[in-house]
Structures are given as structure tokens and as C-alpha cells.
Scaffold this motif. Structure first.
Motif, PDB file in Angstrom:
ATOM      1  N   PRO A 193       0.841  -1.200   0.000  1.00  0.00           N
ATOM      2  CA  PRO A 193       0.000   0.000   0.000  1.00  0.00           C
ATOM      3  C   PRO A 193       0.874   1.247   0.000  1.00  0.00           C
ATOM      4  O   PRO A 193       1.877   1.333   0.720  1.00  0.00           O
ATOM      5  N   THR A 194       0.498   2.227  -0.806  1.00  0.00           N
ATOM      6  CA  THR A 194       1.324   3.422  -0.958  1.00  0.00           C
ATOM      7  C   THR A 194       1.596   4.095   0.380  1.00  0.00           C
ATOM      8  O   THR A 194       2.692   4.627   0.613  1.00  0.00           O
ATOM      9  N   GLY A 195       0.644   4.043   1.289  1.00  0.00           N
ATOM     10  CA  GLY A 195       0.837   4.665   2.593  1.00  0.00           C
ATOM     11  C   GLY A 195       1.927   4.027   3.422  1.00  0.00           C
ATOM     12  O   GLY A 195       2.432   4.628   4.373  1.00  0.00           O
ATOM     13  N   GLU A 196       2.311   2.775   3.078  1.00  0.00           N
ATOM     14  CA  GLU A 196       3.374   2.089   3.812  1.00  0.00           C
ATOM     15  C   GLU A 196       4.720   2.169   3.112  1.00  0.00           C
ATOM     16  O   GLU A 196       5.738   1.735   3.660  1.00  0.00           O
ATOM     17  N   ALA A 197       4.756   2.717   1.896  1.00  0.00           N
ATOM     18  CA  ALA A 197       5.966   2.643   1.080  1.00  0.00           C
ATOM     19  C   ALA A 197       7.133   3.428   1.663  1.00  0.00           C
ATOM     20  O   ALA A 197       8.296   3.131   1.364  1.00  0.00           O
ATOM     21  N   SER A 198       6.847   4.421   2.499  1.00  0.00           N
ATOM     22  CA  SER A 198       7.932   5.226   3.066  1.00  0.00           C
ATOM     23  C   SER A 198       8.824   4.438   4.007  1.00  0.00           C
ATOM     24  O   SER A 198       9.901   4.922   4.380  1.00  0.00           O
ATOM     25  N   ARG A 199       8.417   3.246   4.415  1.00  0.00           N
ATOM     26  CA  ARG A 199       9.256   2.415   5.275  1.00  0.00           C
ATOM     27  C   ARG A 199      10.369   1.724   4.499  1.00  0.00           C
ATOM     28  O   ARG A 199      11.291   1.160   5.095  1.00  0.00           O
ATOM     29  N   PHE A 200      10.313   1.786   3.157  1.00  0.00           N
ATOM     30  CA  PHE A 200      11.192   0.968   2.331  1.00  0.00           C
ATOM     31  C   PHE A 200      11.943   1.831   1.324  1.00  0.00           C
ATOM     32  O   PHE A 200      11.714   3.027   1.197  1.00  0.00           O
ATOM     33  N   GLY A 201      12.820   1.161   0.574  1.00  0.00           N
ATOM     34  CA  GLY A 201      13.375   1.790  -0.612  1.00  0.00           C
ATOM     35  C   GLY A 201      12.327   1.791  -1.708  1.00  0.00           C
ATOM     36  O   GLY A 201      11.727   0.748  -2.006  1.00  0.00           O
ATOM     37  N   ASN A 202      12.073   2.945  -2.291  1.00  0.00           N
ATOM     38  CA  ASN A 202      11.064   3.083  -3.344  1.00  0.00           C
ATOM     39  C   ASN A 202      11.741   3.140  -4.710  1.00  0.00           C
ATOM     40  O   ASN A 202      12.828   3.717  -4.845  1.00  0.00           O
ATOM     41  N   VAL A 203      11.096   2.551  -5.725  1.00  0.00           N
ATOM     42  CA  VAL A 203      11.652   2.599  -7.069  1.00  0.00           C
ATOM     43  C   VAL A 203      10.576   2.968  -8.077  1.00  0.00           C
ATOM     44  O   VAL A 203       9.396   2.672  -7.887  1.00  0.00           O
ATOM     45  N   ARG A 204      11.013   3.633  -9.126  1.00  0.00           N
ATOM     46  CA  ARG A 204      10.204   3.797 -10.335  1.00  0.00           C
ATOM     47  C   ARG A 204      10.875   2.984 -11.427  1.00  0.00           C
ATOM     48  O   ARG A 204      12.094   3.074 -11.624  1.00  0.00           O
ATOM     49  N   VAL A 205      10.069   2.187 -12.119  1.00  0.00           N
ATOM     50  CA  VAL A 205      10.591   1.223 -13.078  1.00  0.00           C
ATOM     51  C   VAL A 205      10.038   1.549 -14.458  1.00  0.00           C
ATOM     52  O   VAL A 205       8.835   1.788 -14.619  1.00  0.00           O
ATOM     53  N   GLY A 206      10.919   1.558 -15.449  1.00  0.00           N
ATOM     54  CA  GLY A 206      10.486   1.776 -16.822  1.00  0.00           C
ATOM     55  C   GLY A 206       9.770   0.566 -17.383  1.00  0.00           C
ATOM     56  O   GLY A 206       9.781  -0.522 -16.797  1.00  0.00           O
ATOM     57  N   ARG A 207       9.162   0.735 -18.537  1.00  0.00           N
ATOM     58  CA  ARG A 207       8.415  -0.365 -19.157  1.00  0.00           C
ATOM     59  C   ARG A 207       9.289  -1.564 -19.464  1.00  0.00           C
ATOM     60  O   ARG A 207       8.813  -2.709 -19.486  1.00  0.00           O
ATOM     61  N   ASP A 208      10.565  -1.317 -19.707  1.00  0.00           N
ATOM     62  CA  ASP A 208      11.472  -2.418 -20.013  1.00  0.00           C
ATOM     63  C   ASP A 208      12.017  -3.095 -18.764  1.00  0.00           C
ATOM     64  O   ASP A 208      12.744  -4.087 -18.858  1.00  0.00           O
ATOM     65  N   GLY A 209      11.664  -2.563 -17.573  1.00  0.00           N
ATOM     66  CA  GLY A 209      12.136  -3.147 -16.326  1.00  0.00           C
ATOM     67  C   GLY A 209      13.352  -2.476 -15.741  1.00  0.00           C
ATOM     68  O   GLY A 209      13.801  -2.845 -14.647  1.00  0.00           O
TER      69      GLY A 209
END
Length: 397
Positions: free
Chosen positions: A139-155
Motif C-alpha cells: 500500500p502506498t501509505g506504507e511505502a515510506s518504510r522501504f526503498g522506493n523505485v520507479r521502473v520503466g516499461r522495459d524493467g
């Protein structure tokens, strides 16, 4: 947290029979990985005893197998505890170089999941990655506890943020990282030569400098874990993981015939359920003696619930005694604690909140004794007692 005041986090009991370290070790065994090194620091002796030289996971070998890297093996001038997991890798860099592996799979020991690590290796080789991060959705509200990533369509990983105040989204690192070993070690050397603003190490945890630097290089890739994954690094997530195991078709299966979670432990007799007891939607481990009522709870080996006692929506660890007439609700009772007759511990409502916060959970530390008739308010923290599981002192008044 009080569960880790008295033991290393990888040795924290989970699901009655297991320890957190059992999950990555079982995954490694089923993935046919034969060289497994564990960097140990806090409270290493009990953890080493549980590891049993790697026997439960077929890692007790003459060549390869399980190897423990305690703090005093650090090959730097500043021995002692590392200042984070990236720093721990750096302190063992000479051992890693001498081993000569092409790839280095780095895991944490506070997550529940099953994964064939060979699929990660295949993905890594197919992309020619310097780093492959296994990711999970939360859940987005819990994501701040972790390393967050944005991933492109190719991975390919486009952006990485370490525990950001404003989450990048719902995709987080699952603390499963596969590195090109030479790139990793060279990058650690580069970062170690750049002290932080306070003059200390710039390495600390993976997310502080190491992962951002590798993502900047443009050859880091993501792979979704594709199944159940839960971080249990907080009390509420630890409680919730146990709740996931209770339905008739649980979210996470520990005894899959093809991929079982393996552990080390003494053998005990089957649980003894006496006439008049009541057990509902619960996991009761070997060695337990139940004369009272257990509802939506997990009991580790050796727990005693006496006549008239009630345990509801709780996690009870090894050899706890809950005496006659005591009531325990929405609590975590650590090993060898004792709840006196007619005591009241935690939230006593008949139904538990679906997702209690850590502040709503009551924790009784290892070896603590709650006096007969005492009321322990919801959200209380009772400190562990003594240095050994057998220790105990009475809380009352």
C-alpha cells in the motif's frame, strides 16, 4: 522493539516453529545455492546455535556451505559493529574478492516469502545488469518504510528513493539484491573514499549511497517477486504476518511439499488439548498444553494455557505460561513470560481490528512475570527480564 532487545532480529521466532533466518536459508537451499555467508553482529551466539552449522538446510559441507562472518573478522582498522549493511559488505570486501564470485546475492532476514533465486540470476544475466532488485507491491501509505523505485516499461530502474517522506508509488525493494560482484566492490571502494559531512563513513545502509550510485549508472533492473512478501520489521507487521497464516487457505504456505520452510529445533510431543478446552482458528505448536480458550492466535512450542484462561488475537512465543482465569488480547508475549492468574493483558474486545497499529499491541518481554490479578493496559510495553530465557521477575502493584 522489545523482541529484538534480547536476540538478533534473524533469530526472532515466527509462525510458532520457525525463525526469520529460516526463510532466506530455505530459499537458498531449494535454489541450489551452496555458498551462503551470514554477517552476524548483535547477539550472535544464540543465532549461531540455531544455525547448527547449516545442517537443516544441507549447508554443513567440507567445501563451501555456511560461513559466519562475525564483527571481529572485519578487515579494516575500525573493527567492531558495522554502521549499516553496505558498510558490513565493505568491511568484508577482501574475503569477497578472495572468493572470486561473479555474482553476489545479498538478502535481509526480516521478510517472509518464497522465491527461487535462480530466476533472479537468469533475469540478471539476460539483461546484463550490474544490479537486479527484486521488488514488491505494498500500500502506498506504507511505502515510506522501504526503498522506493520507479521502473520503466522495459524493467530498468529509473528512480530510487530511500524511505522518502513522500512515496514514489507502491513499488518497493524487497531487500533481495543481486550484484555484479566486481562492480559492487569497486563502488564500495569509491564511496568509502568519500566521507560524509560528519567525517564518518558514507556507506551505512544500502539505500543511503550504494543503491543510488548504482541506479545513477543506468544499469539497474527490477524484477517483481510475483507472490507473497511481507516485511516483519515492526510489531504491527509481525502481528499481521501471523494473522495471514490463520485462514483455512492462508496467504502464505510454509509446508509446501515442493518448497518447505526448514528449521532447527528440539523435538517435542504433539500438543495436548484437554477436555473442555476451546481452540478456534489458531496455530498450536508441539509441546503446548491447552486447558483454556485460544482464539485467532499463534502459539509457539511449550505454551501452557490453564483452565479458564483466554488468549485472543495474540502471538505467544516459546514456553509462556498463562495461568488460570487470565485473559490476553491483541498482545505479543515473548518467550518464558508468565501471566498470573486472573490478570488482564492488552485489548480484551471480542473482535480485533483488522490492522492494529503498533501502539494498539501490548508486548510482554521475555522472562517477565505479570502478577496475579494485574491489569496491563492496551499498548503497554513490559521490558524483558534477565539475559537468559529462564530469567524472570514479577511485575505487580
Amino acid at each position: 522493539e522489545s523482541l529484538t532487545d534480547v536476540r538478533a532480529k534473524p533469530a526472532v521466532p515466527v509462525a510458532g516453529l520457525y525463525r526469520l533466518i529460516d526463510f532466506p536459508l530455505s530459499n537458498a537451499m531449494h535454489s541450489c545455492l551452496n555458498d551462503v555467508w551470514i554477517i552476524v553482529q548483535y547477539q550472535p551466539h544464540a543465532l549461531a546455535e540455531h544455525l547448527a552449522n547449516g545442517r537443516p538446510w544441507d549447508l554443513d559441507r567440507t567445501y563451501g556451505g555456511l560461513k559466519l562472518l562475525p564483527p571481529y573478522e572485519a578487515e579494516t582498522d575500525d573493527g567492531g559493529f558495522a554502521q549499516g549493511n553496505a558498510d558490513a559488505l565493505y568491511r568484508n570486501r577482501n574475503l569477497l574478492r578472495a572468493h572470486g564470485a561473479d555474482l553476489l546475492l545479498v538478502l535481509s532476514a526480516d521478510h517472509l516469502y518464497t522465491l527461487d533465486y535462480r530466476t533472479v540470476i537468469d533475469r540478471h544475466l539476460d539483461t546484463g545488469a550490474e544490479l537486479t532488485m527484486v521488488t514488491a507491491e505494498v500500500p502506498t501509505g506504507e511505502a515510506s518504510r522501504f526503498g522506493n523505485v520507479r521502473v520503466g516499461r522495459d524493467g530498468r530502474v529509473k528512480t530510487f528513493a530511500y524511505k522518502p517522506k513522500k512515496p514514489l508509488g507502491s513499488t518497493v525493494t524487497a531487500e533481495i539484491f543481486l550484484y555484479d560482484a566486481a562492480v559492487l566492490l569497486d563502488t564500495l571502494d569509491e564511496l568509502a573514499a568519500q566521507p560524509d559531512a560528519d567525517g564518518g563513513t558514507a556507506l551505512r545502509d544500502y539505500g543511503d549511497r550504494l543503491l543510488p550510485r548504482l541506479v545513477e549508472r543506468g544499469n539497474s533492473w527490477a524484477m517483481d517477486i510475483g507472490g507473497y512478501w511481507r516485511d516483519v520489521g515492526t510489531l504491527d507487521s509481525y502481528w499481521a504476518a501471523h494473522r495471514d497464516l490463520l485462514p483455512p487457505e492462508p496467504k502464505f504456505v510454509l509446508d509446501d511439499a515442493i518448497w518447505p520452510i526448514l528449521t532447527y529445533g528440539a523435538q517435542r510431543l504433539p500438543a495436548r488439548l484437554h477436555d473442555g478446552c476451546r481452540v478456534v482458528d489458531s496455530l498450536v505448536s508441539p509441546g503446548c498444553t491447552i486447558r483454556g480458550t485460544v482464539i485467532r492466535s499463534t502459539l509457539a512450542p511449550g505454551v501452557t494455557v490453564e483452565t479458564g484462561a483466554v488468549v485472543r488475537d495474540s502471538v505467544v512465543l516459546h514456553d509462556v505460561v498463562i495461568e488460570t482465569g487470565a485473559v490476553v488480547g491483541l498482545s505479543i508475549l515473548d518467550s518464558r513470560s508468565r501471566i498470573g492468574a486472573d490478570a488482564r493483558v492488552g485489548r480484551l474486545a471480542r473482535t480485533a481490528p483488522k490492522a492494529p497499529t503498533a501502539d494498539e499491541l501490548t508486548v510482554v518481554g521475555r522472562g517477565a512475570h505479570i502478577a496475579a490479578g494485574l491489569v496491563v493496559a492496551p499498548g503497554s510495553r513490559i521490558d524483558p527480564v534477565g539475559d537468559h530465557p529462564e530469567g524472570g521477575a514479577q511485575h505487580g502493584g
